[in-house]
Motif scaffolding. Structure first.
Motif, PDB file in Angstrom:
ATOM      1  N   GLY A  60       0.708  -1.115  -0.044  1.00  0.00           N
ATOM      2  CA  GLY A  60       0.010  -0.015  -0.051  1.00  0.00           C
ATOM      3  C   GLY A  60       0.711   1.499  -0.137  1.00  0.00           C
ATOM      4  O   GLY A  60       0.490   2.193  -0.802  1.00  0.00           O
ATOM      5  N   ALA A  61       1.993   1.315   0.964  1.00  0.00           N
ATOM      6  CA  ALA A  61       2.853   2.371   1.013  1.00  0.00           C
ATOM      7  C   ALA A  61       3.422   2.658  -0.344  1.00  0.00           C
ATOM      8  O   ALA A  61       3.666   3.734  -0.917  1.00  0.00           O
ATOM      9  N   ILE A  62       3.856   1.483  -0.823  1.00  0.00           N
ATOM     10  CA  ILE A  62       4.599   1.540  -2.332  1.00  0.00           C
ATOM     11  C   ILE A  62       3.786   2.174  -3.217  1.00  0.00           C
ATOM     12  O   ILE A  62       4.192   3.169  -4.124  1.00  0.00           O
ATOM     13  N   ARG A  63       2.482   1.746  -3.341  1.00  0.00           N
ATOM     14  CA  ARG A  63       1.487   2.096  -4.426  1.00  0.00           C
ATOM     15  C   ARG A  63       1.357   3.696  -4.187  1.00  0.00           C
ATOM     16  O   ARG A  63       1.465   4.541  -5.029  1.00  0.00           O
ATOM     17  N   ALA A  64       1.295   4.095  -2.849  1.00  0.00           N
ATOM     18  CA  ALA A  64       1.050   5.473  -2.665  1.00  0.00           C
ATOM     19  C   ALA A  64       2.176   6.316  -2.986  1.00  0.00           C
ATOM     20  O   ALA A  64       2.078   7.642  -3.630  1.00  0.00           O
ATOM     21  N   ILE A  65       3.606   5.766  -2.626  1.00  0.00           N
ATOM     22  CA  ILE A  65       4.637   6.823  -3.166  1.00  0.00           C
ATOM     23  C   ILE A  65       4.664   6.686  -4.649  1.00  0.00           C
ATOM     24  O   ILE A  65       5.054   7.735  -5.085  1.00  0.00           O
ATOM     25  N   SER A  66       4.569   5.697  -5.476  1.00  0.00           N
ATOM     26  CA  SER A  66       4.601   5.641  -6.805  1.00  0.00           C
ATOM     27  C   SER A  66       3.699   6.873  -7.377  1.00  0.00           C
ATOM     28  O   SER A  66       4.034   7.636  -8.131  1.00  0.00           O
ATOM     29  N   THR A  67       2.333   6.792  -6.949  1.00  0.00           N
ATOM     30  CA  THR A  67       1.541   7.624  -7.508  1.00  0.00           C
ATOM     31  C   THR A  67       1.987   9.237  -7.091  1.00  0.00           C
ATOM     32  O   THR A  67       2.066  10.375  -7.972  1.00  0.00           O
ATOM     33  N   GLY A  68       2.308   9.348  -5.919  1.00  0.00           N
ATOM     34  CA  GLY A  68       2.866  10.692  -5.462  1.00  0.00           C
ATOM     35  C   GLY A  68       4.032  11.019  -6.238  1.00  0.00           C
ATOM     36  O   GLY A  68       4.173  12.194  -6.361  1.00  0.00           O
ATOM     37  N   LEU A  69       4.957  10.137  -6.363  1.00  0.00           N
ATOM     38  CA  LEU A  69       6.387  10.661  -7.050  1.00  0.00           C
ATOM     39  C   LEU A  69       6.044  11.122  -8.388  1.00  0.00           C
ATOM     40  O   LEU A  69       6.790  12.108  -8.693  1.00  0.00           O
ATOM     41  N   GLY A  70       4.912  10.554  -9.131  1.00  0.00           N
ATOM     42  CA  GLY A  70       4.651  11.139 -10.385  1.00  0.00           C
ATOM     43  C   GLY A  70       4.316  12.431 -10.350  1.00  0.00           C
ATOM     44  O   GLY A  70       4.676  13.315 -11.003  1.00  0.00           O
ATOM     45  N   GLU A  71       3.315  12.604  -9.117  1.00  0.00           N
ATOM     46  CA  GLU A  71       2.725  13.965  -9.141  1.00  0.00           C
ATOM     47  C   GLU A  71       3.697  14.971  -8.791  1.00  0.00           C
ATOM     48  O   GLU A  71       3.895  16.112  -9.462  1.00  0.00           O
ATOM     49  N   TYR A  72       4.651  14.586  -7.938  1.00  0.00           N
ATOM     50  CA  TYR A  72       5.912  15.379  -7.370  1.00  0.00           C
ATOM     51  C   TYR A  72       6.836  15.638  -8.755  1.00  0.00           C
ATOM     52  O   TYR A  72       7.184  17.162  -8.924  1.00  0.00           O
ATOM     53  N   THR A  73       7.099  14.747  -9.429  1.00  0.00           N
ATOM     54  CA  THR A  73       7.837  15.287 -10.600  1.00  0.00           C
ATOM     55  C   THR A  73       7.331  16.084 -11.484  1.00  0.00           C
ATOM     56  O   THR A  73       7.991  16.839 -12.058  1.00  0.00           O
ATOM     57  N   ALA A  74       5.915  15.865 -11.655  1.00  0.00           N
ATOM     58  CA  ALA A  74       5.370  16.993 -12.578  1.00  0.00           C
ATOM     59  C   ALA A  74       5.285  18.334 -12.101  1.00  0.00           C
ATOM     60  O   ALA A  74       5.445  19.240 -12.882  1.00  0.00           O
ATOM     61  N   LEU A  75       5.362  18.273 -10.856  1.00  0.00           N
ATOM     62  CA  LEU A  75       5.184  19.699 -10.143  1.00  0.00           C
ATOM     63  C   LEU A  75       6.404  20.452 -10.316  1.00  0.00           C
ATOM     64  O   LEU A  75       6.526  21.467 -10.714  1.00  0.00           O
ATOM     65  N   VAL A  76       7.685  19.647 -10.162  1.00  0.00           N
ATOM     66  CA  VAL A  76       8.938  20.332 -10.394  1.00  0.00           C
ATOM     67  C   VAL A  76       9.124  20.482 -11.735  1.00  0.00           C
ATOM     68  O   VAL A  76       9.799  21.655 -11.716  1.00  0.00           O
ATOM     69  N   ALA A  77       8.737  19.750 -12.721  1.00  0.00           N
ATOM     70  CA  ALA A  77       9.084  19.940 -13.722  1.00  0.00           C
ATOM     71  C   ALA A  77       8.353  21.233 -14.381  1.00  0.00           C
ATOM     72  O   ALA A  77       8.878  22.057 -15.187  1.00  0.00           O
ATOM     73  N   THR A  78       7.169  21.346 -13.772  1.00  0.00           N
ATOM     74  CA  THR A  78       6.285  22.667 -14.189  1.00  0.00           C
ATOM     75  C   THR A  78       7.060  23.827 -13.710  1.00  0.00           C
ATOM     76  O   THR A  78       7.244  24.884 -14.324  1.00  0.00           O
ATOM     77  N   ALA A  79       7.654  23.808 -12.413  1.00  0.00           N
ATOM     78  CA  ALA A  79       8.173  24.805 -11.625  1.00  0.00           C
ATOM     79  C   ALA A  79       9.412  25.172 -12.614  1.00  0.00           C
ATOM     80  O   ALA A  79       9.587  26.505 -12.665  1.00  0.00           O
TER      81      ALA A  79
END
Lengths: 315, 425
Positions: B127-146
């Protein structure tokens, strides 16, 4: 370069929406923004908070010694320290935001503070900038972390109970920013839809009074609100027109709509323990209004034709 | 009820009746010996199998999972610190920081993919791994936009970055920490499973009982017959002793290796990984405090807690004592720089504080610290690998050898008793 572009964009925006027009809006090609905001749609402050009830929150302390630094005054303390410490934020483009190229915090608010520093030190660079979330602005003034807060802060009676305010240095009013193709005309069209504003701001308090009530999306600063808007977490942002203009300048897919539905007179917050500093700042503002410094700063950041600076009112 | 109970009762009565005749007693003894031998053989094989499976699981799953969970957590903290440093530097992101950031995100993603294969589908860890995977994608996208907005000179880029940082610190890192704690529990369970203590106790009891039964049988025979020794039964006893010795050797060795794998490998590697994680979080707190530009705040308080928790002396670090002396010195050097940064910022020299924080010298001091800790972690993980490989030795053979020896014991016992039984025919 960006600043020029931003202020050009703002000038265009102001012209289109008739923000600066005190009388009539220019006729425009775009029907959706042709509704000129009425300059004053409602009272800015809750009169019931005022004590006595006829107290004018725009009225501040009358300067007694001009910009003289009297012995034992708070100005003397600042001078001895060697720098003026101000509280502001870094997400309000055109008023106080971080230039991505230089990393410096710049804007209308910062230039106001620089004039105060110049009056104390003869050097506008003797400025220490502390970022203060809107919700903590009065706390930071009270606990002495900063000498003053210059952060698109509305003066009102409720806040006067905790801090002193300078005279008004800018008159703003709350409006709504939505997507280019949105059919929303005014804040009342956004009942139960997600609208972003900032914790500890009058904008958020004002939204709570709108009927039908929008769904609040609360962020810590206006930059975060623009992020929420761009990520689709909020359908609109509602705060002062000036702040919205700074957002629209960064996002070609956004537009500012509707009338000003509040008045937001901006003033500088200072701790109650040294009224002489408030008087000093008022004297600096007085001079800026008179000698064209205010108009120059307005021109630098907000572009267009500078209106008359807000007149000082005293108790 | 009586109808059901009647047949066993009849059997018991018949068996009890056997006690009263000499051949009956011999038949009983043979049966007891055969049952005990069969049980001993099966349990010896199962114990060895369980210990082997536990050791393999510890080596190939639980321990690597722990390392990967630590990599995910540390990489996230490092990426956050790096992004904040790039931000406070101003202007275009320095290429060195960009590549470090990309490296850390790649490391986190790789470790996450690998960790996903080591946890059961429906477990807490998955469960933790799935949550981190999802969040990691979101995080990477935010930083790329920044980054893209920063490149265009739009101030809102800074807000994207702080939104990303908030996601990293408030959602991703706590999930990574949860995964790490889960992995720690699984590693501890791995040691318990490898030791298979309950199986081993059962085996010990069976071996003792079997030995006693063999000796009792021989005593009975030498009393009732005129032969003092029964060679096949002696052989069976000898084989039982041999089986006991082999088991003692293999399991004793395994338990000793497990203890040193834990003491010299897992425990120090884990403590070192935590120290490295603390250091990375210190650096992130420092950069984020400067990025927030609000002076001494919550994150600096957090720094004060982390610096107290950073301890690299104690018995678990004995094997890497020399490296730890260096690590402690490097950490002190870094803390000195950090205090200087704070003093500059607190006294109004924000630009000076930023310059010092992102300077090559400060980066070198800090990287020196993480490099020493990294070296020590590699060293201790190698020690773990050596010990755990050695711990598994002989267990596979015993899985087969145990039942085979038991079979030999059974054959010998039967060979010893059958001629005596035939004397009564």
């Amino acid at each position: 370069v960006s600043r020029t572009r931003a202020s050009t964009a703002l000038a265009v925006l102001l012209a289109v929406t008739g923000l600066t027009a005190c009388t009539e809006a220019e006729p425009t090609a775009k029907p959706e923004v042709s509704v000129a905001p009425s300059p004053s749609a409602g009272p800015a402050t809750a009169a019931q908070d005022c004590d006595p009830p006829d107290r004018d929150p725009r009225a501040s302390l009358r300067p007694e010694h001009g910009t003289q630094i009297t012995a034992g005054s708070h100005m003397q303390k600042i001078k001895d320290r060697g720098r003026l410490i101000i509280g502001t934020n870094q997400g309000t483009v055109l008023f106080s935001s971080r230039d991505p190229f230089t990393g410096r915090i710049e804007g209308f608010d910062i230039d106001m503070a620089r004039e105060v520093a110049k009056a104390i030190f003869g050097d506008p660079d003797r400025l220490e900038i502390r970022i203060v979330p809107n919700a903590l602005r009065m706390d930071r003034v009270e606990d002495g972390t900063v000498d003053m807060v210059v952060s698109t802060m509305t003066t009102n009676c409720a806040r006067w109970k905790r801090v002193d305010f300078s005279t008004v240095y800018y008159e703003a009013g709350q409006r709504v920013l939505v997507g280019k193709d949105s059919t929303v005309q005014r804040i009342e069209d956004l009942g139960d839809r997600p609208v972003c504003s900032v914790a500890g701001s009058t904008s958020l308090d004002n939204l709570a009074k709108v009927n039908p009530k929008p769904k609040m999306v609360v962020r810590s600063d206006y930059g975060a609100c623009l992020v929420a808007f761009q990520l689709g977490q909020a359908e609109a942002v509602s705060t002062d027109d000036t702040i919205l203009a700074g957002m629209a300048a960064q996002d070609p897919y956004a537009k500012v709509v509707g009338p000003r539905f509040t008045e937001e007179p901006y003033a500088i917050a200072i701790d109650k323990s040294h009224p002489e500093f408030t008087q000093f700042v008022n004297a600096v503002l007085e001079r800026m209004r008179a000698d064209g410094t205010w108009a120059r700063i307005h021109d630098r950041w907000l572009g267009g034709t500078a209106p008359k600076p807000p007149a000082a009112r005293y108790r | 009820v009586t109808a059901v109970q009647a047949p066993p009762r009849a059997v018991l009565t018949r068996l009890a009746g056997l006690r009263h005749t000499s051949p009956g007693r011999l038949q009983l003894l043979l049966a007891v010996l055969l049952v005990l031998t069969a049980l001993t053989g099966v349990v010896a094989g199962l114990t060895a199998g369980s210990a082997a499976a536990g050791t393999t699981d510890l080596r190939d799953r639980a321990q690597p999972l722990l390392a990967e969970a630590e990599t995910v957590w540390s990489s996230l903290a490092d990426a956050d610190a790096t992004a904040a440093q790039a931000f406070i530097t101003g202007g275009l992101e320095p290429p060195a920081l960009t590549s470090r950031y990309d490296e850390k995100l790649a490391a986190a993603a790789t470790a996450l993919t690998s960790a996903a294969r080591r946890v059961p589908e429906d477990s807490e860890g998955a469960g933790a791994i799935r949550a981190i995977s999802t969040g990691l994608g979101e995080y990477t996208a935010l930083v790329a936009t920044a980054r893209a907005l920063n490149r265009q000179g739009k101030p809102v880029g800074a807000s994207y970055l702080s939104t990303a940082s908030q996601l990293n610190r408030e959602t991703l890192q706590p999930q990574a920490q949860a995964l790490f704690l889960q992995a720690q529990r699984e590693a501890a369970d791995g040691y318990t499973d490898s030791r298979s203590s309950w199986w081993l106790m059962l085996l010990l009891v069976l071996l003792v009982v079997l030995g006693v039964a063999l000796i009792a049988t021989q005593a009975h025979l030498s009393r009732t017959t005129h032969r003092t020794f029964n060679l096949p039964l002696l052989t069976a006893t000898g084989l039982t002793v041999l089986l006991a010795l082999v088991c003692a050797g293999v399991f004793g060795h395994q338990r000793a290796r497990l203890t040193s794998a834990d003491r010299d490998g897992s425990a120090p590697a884990e403590a070192l990984a935590e120290a490295r994680n603390l250091a990375l979080r210190e650096r992130a707190d420092e950069a984020l405090t400067l990025a927030a530009r609000a002076g001494h705040g919550k994150l600096e308080d957090d720094f004060a807690l982390l610096r107290k928790r950073f301890v690299v002396s104690g018995p678990e670090f004995d094997d890497v004592a020399a490296l730890m002396t260096r690590a402690a010195q490097q950490h002190d050097a870094y803390l000195a720089v950090h205090d200087e940064i704070r003093a500059l910022d607190d006294n109004g020299d924000y630009e000076g504080a930023v310059r010092l924080a992102v300077s090559k010298e400060t980066a070198a001091t800090f990287d020196g610290l993480t490099a020493v800790l990294g070296e020590a972690i590699t060293d201790r993980r190698a020690a773990f690998d050596d010990e755990i490989r050695s711990a598994g030795r002989g267990l596979g053979a015993l899985t087969v050898l145990g039942p085979l020896l038991a079979l030999a014991i059974a054959v010998s016992a039967a060979t010893g008793l059958r001629p005596r039984l035939e004397e009564y025919r």
